[in-house]
Write an enzyme that holds these catalytic residues in place. Structure first.
Site, mmCIF file in Angstrom:
data_model
loop_
_atom_site.group_PDB
_atom_site.id
_atom_site.type_symbol
_atom_site.label_atom_id
_atom_site.label_comp_id
_atom_site.label_asym_id
_atom_site.label_seq_id
_atom_site.Cartn_x
_atom_site.Cartn_y
_atom_site.Cartn_z
ATOM 1 N N SER A 9 -24.873 40.339 3.620
ATOM 2 C CA SER A 9 -25.565 39.182 4.193
ATOM 3 C C SER A 9 -24.962 38.863 5.561
ATOM 4 O O SER A 9 -23.768 38.570 5.666
ATOM 5 C CB SER A 9 -25.403 37.964 3.281
ATOM 6 O OG SER A 9 -25.672 36.784 4.023
ATOM 7 N N HIS A 34 -29.274 41.924 4.460
ATOM 8 C CA HIS A 34 -29.766 40.681 3.851
ATOM 9 C C HIS A 34 -29.728 39.563 4.896
ATOM 10 O O HIS A 34 -28.692 39.301 5.510
ATOM 11 C CB HIS A 34 -28.880 40.330 2.656
ATOM 12 C CG HIS A 34 -29.354 39.164 1.854
ATOM 13 N ND1 HIS A 34 -30.327 39.264 0.882
ATOM 14 C CD2 HIS A 34 -28.978 37.860 1.873
ATOM 15 C CE1 HIS A 34 -30.527 38.075 0.329
ATOM 16 N NE2 HIS A 34 -29.727 37.199 0.920
ATOM 17 N N ASP A 36 -30.455 35.607 5.644
ATOM 18 C CA ASP A 36 -30.626 34.302 5.004
ATOM 19 C C ASP A 36 -31.276 33.302 5.956
ATOM 20 O O ASP A 36 -30.653 32.836 6.903
ATOM 21 C CB ASP A 36 -29.263 33.777 4.540
ATOM 22 C CG ASP A 36 -28.749 34.545 3.339
ATOM 23 O OD1 ASP A 36 -29.492 34.650 2.351
ATOM 24 O OD2 ASP A 36 -27.616 35.061 3.407
ATOM 25 N N MET A 38 -32.718 29.651 6.469
ATOM 26 C CA MET A 38 -32.621 28.301 5.877
ATOM 27 C C MET A 38 -33.227 27.279 6.822
ATOM 28 O O MET A 38 -33.063 27.382 8.041
ATOM 29 C CB MET A 38 -31.158 27.949 5.624
ATOM 30 C CG MET A 38 -30.423 28.961 4.769
ATOM 31 S SD MET A 38 -28.763 28.391 4.357
ATOM 32 C CE MET A 38 -28.053 29.887 3.660
ATOM 33 N N HIS A 67 -34.440 36.705 2.923
ATOM 34 C CA HIS A 67 -34.338 35.707 1.855
ATOM 35 C C HIS A 67 -34.711 34.344 2.438
ATOM 36 O O HIS A 67 -33.939 33.739 3.178
ATOM 37 C CB HIS A 67 -32.887 35.724 1.329
ATOM 38 C CG HIS A 67 -32.612 34.716 0.247
ATOM 39 N ND1 HIS A 67 -31.334 34.412 -0.161
ATOM 40 C CD2 HIS A 67 -33.442 33.948 -0.504
ATOM 41 C CE1 HIS A 67 -31.389 33.499 -1.122
ATOM 42 N NE2 HIS A 67 -32.645 33.191 -1.340
ATOM 43 N N MET A 69 -35.053 30.663 2.304
ATOM 44 C CA MET A 69 -34.671 29.420 1.621
ATOM 45 C C MET A 69 -35.327 28.286 2.396
ATOM 46 O O MET A 69 -34.675 27.511 3.111
ATOM 47 C CB MET A 69 -33.139 29.298 1.584
ATOM 48 C CG MET A 69 -32.511 30.211 0.544
ATOM 49 S SD MET A 69 -30.781 30.557 0.868
ATOM 50 C CE MET A 69 -30.950 31.877 2.051
ATOM 51 N N MET A 138 -29.828 33.752 -7.949
ATOM 52 C CA MET A 138 -28.772 33.106 -7.160
ATOM 53 C C MET A 138 -27.559 32.879 -8.058
ATOM 54 O O MET A 138 -27.676 32.290 -9.136
ATOM 55 C CB MET A 138 -29.243 31.747 -6.613
ATOM 56 C CG MET A 138 -30.281 31.791 -5.507
ATOM 57 S SD MET A 138 -29.831 32.738 -4.038
ATOM 58 C CE MET A 138 -28.274 32.016 -3.553
ATOM 59 N N GLY A 143 -27.543 27.806 0.199
ATOM 60 C CA GLY A 143 -27.271 26.930 1.341
ATOM 61 C C GLY A 143 -26.089 27.376 2.178
ATOM 62 O O GLY A 143 -26.086 27.178 3.384
ATOM 63 N N ASP A 170 -27.012 37.248 -5.688
ATOM 64 C CA ASP A 170 -26.673 36.717 -4.369
ATOM 65 C C ASP A 170 -25.794 35.478 -4.501
ATOM 66 O O ASP A 170 -26.228 34.460 -5.033
ATOM 67 C CB ASP A 170 -27.987 36.359 -3.650
ATOM 68 C CG ASP A 170 -27.774 35.916 -2.219
ATOM 69 O OD1 ASP A 170 -26.628 35.965 -1.731
ATOM 70 O OD2 ASP A 170 -28.776 35.509 -1.586
ATOM 71 N N GLY A 192 -21.721 38.544 1.418
ATOM 72 C CA GLY A 192 -21.504 38.046 2.778
ATOM 73 C C GLY A 192 -20.032 38.013 3.113
ATOM 74 O O GLY A 192 -19.496 38.885 3.806
HETATM 75 C C1 DX5 Z 1 -26.497 31.612 0.048
HETATM 76 C C2 DX5 Z 1 -27.092 32.870 0.631
HETATM 77 C C3 DX5 Z 1 -26.254 34.073 0.380
HETATM 78 C C4 DX5 Z 1 -24.889 33.987 0.987
HETATM 79 C C5 DX5 Z 1 -24.011 35.057 0.450
HETATM 80 O O1 DX5 Z 1 -27.340 30.553 0.220
HETATM 81 O O2 DX5 Z 1 -28.363 33.123 0.102
HETATM 82 O O3 DX5 Z 1 -26.922 35.252 0.775
HETATM 83 O O4 DX5 Z 1 -24.913 34.078 2.368
HETATM 84 O O5 DX5 Z 1 -22.747 34.868 0.985
HETATM 85 P P1 DX5 Z 1 -21.436 34.984 0.102
HETATM 86 O O6 DX5 Z 1 -21.370 36.426 -0.330
HETATM 87 O O7 DX5 Z 1 -20.359 34.599 1.036
HETATM 88 O O8 DX5 Z 1 -21.578 34.050 -1.060
HETATM 89 ZN ZN ZN Z 2 -29.281 35.195 0.407
#
Ligand code: DX5
Ligand code: ZN
Length: 219
Positions: A9, A34, A36, A38, A67, A69, A138, A143, A170, A192
């Site tokens: 990520s 990946h 993210d 948001m 992804h 969100m 998840m 977030g 994730d 990530g």
């Molecule tokens: C959380 C994201 C994840 C996150 C993963 O809201 O969807 O993809 O960035 O990061 P780590 O691996 O640090 O939890």
């Molecule tokens: Zn994600």
């Protein structure tokens, strides 16, 4: 050779040096990137969007795993597809017409995924499972990167794997729990912090794969 896919990520990457960061995970053999997205509504954080997907598309040939969100995902699907997304995952909690949304994504030749928050039961995707390319479980509340893996999600990973669809996990995945999620049936592992938060992201990707493959359910 296992079939586990590793999807770093970029949320935890250095955005000033994104191309170098992608280069590192390519060297490590990452299977997907990946991304993210948001919106500050569905989740209490704002990250990146269409322009970054577009820039990544020009730079890497790795599949882009987007992804979302965000609230009202149906309003933004076309833009992300046009920007070059290969997989689009929306949250089932905010999809009023999830079945229609899946058909729309797939009609453009893009893979469709549905994501479930920790508090959402796996059966929320039961009636669209056969149409989905992926179910995203998840393992933290969405977030933020860098949160602690929720052990209680392991039974849900197992239950989702029974639908016969690729299960992506994730949140908070690292070398300590990659084996557990693989053993539960996860086929795609997002990471990530445990990749970009280390000195050697390429090695981190390789090590996660080795650990996951030791325990993976599938041959
Ligand atoms: C959380 C994201 C994840 C996150 C993963 O809201 O969807 O993809 O960035 O990061 P780590 O691996 O640090 O939890
Ligand atoms: Zn994600």
């Amino acid at each position: 050779m296992g079939r586990i896919k590793i999807a770093p990520s970029i949320l935890s990457a250095d955005f000033m040096h994104l191309s170098e960061e992608i280069g590192k995970i390519e060297v490590g053999g990452a299977d997907l990137v990946h991304i993210d997205v948001m919106d500050g509504h569905f989740v209490p954080n704002i990250t990146i969007g269409v322009p970054v997907v577009k820039a990544l598309r020009k730079f890497t040939s790795l599949p882009l795993d987007v992804h979302l969100m965000i609230d009202n995902p149906e309003l933004y699907i076309d833009d992300f597809i046009e920007a070059g997304a290969d997989i689009i995952t929306f949250h089932i909690e905010v999809a009023d017409h999830a079945h229609r949304l899946v058909q729309k994504i797939k009609s453009k030749g893009v893979k469709a995924g549905a994501a479930l928050n920790p508090s959402t039961h796996h059966s929320a995707v039961e009636y669209i499972a056969e149409d989905l390319d992926m179910i995203l479980i998840m393992t933290v509340n969405p977030g933020f990167g860098g949160q602690k893996f929720l052990e209680g999600m392991l039974p849900k990973i197992k239950a989702a794997a029974k639908y016969g669809v690729d299960v992506e996990v994730d949140g908070g995945i690292d070398l300590d729990n990659a084996g557990k999620v693989a053993a539960a049936g996860a086929g795609i592992i997002v990471a990530g912090t445990s990749v970009f938060g280390t000195l050697y992201p390429a090695d981190a990707v390789k090590n996660l794969r080795v650990e996951a493959e030791k325990h993976e359910l599938r041959p």
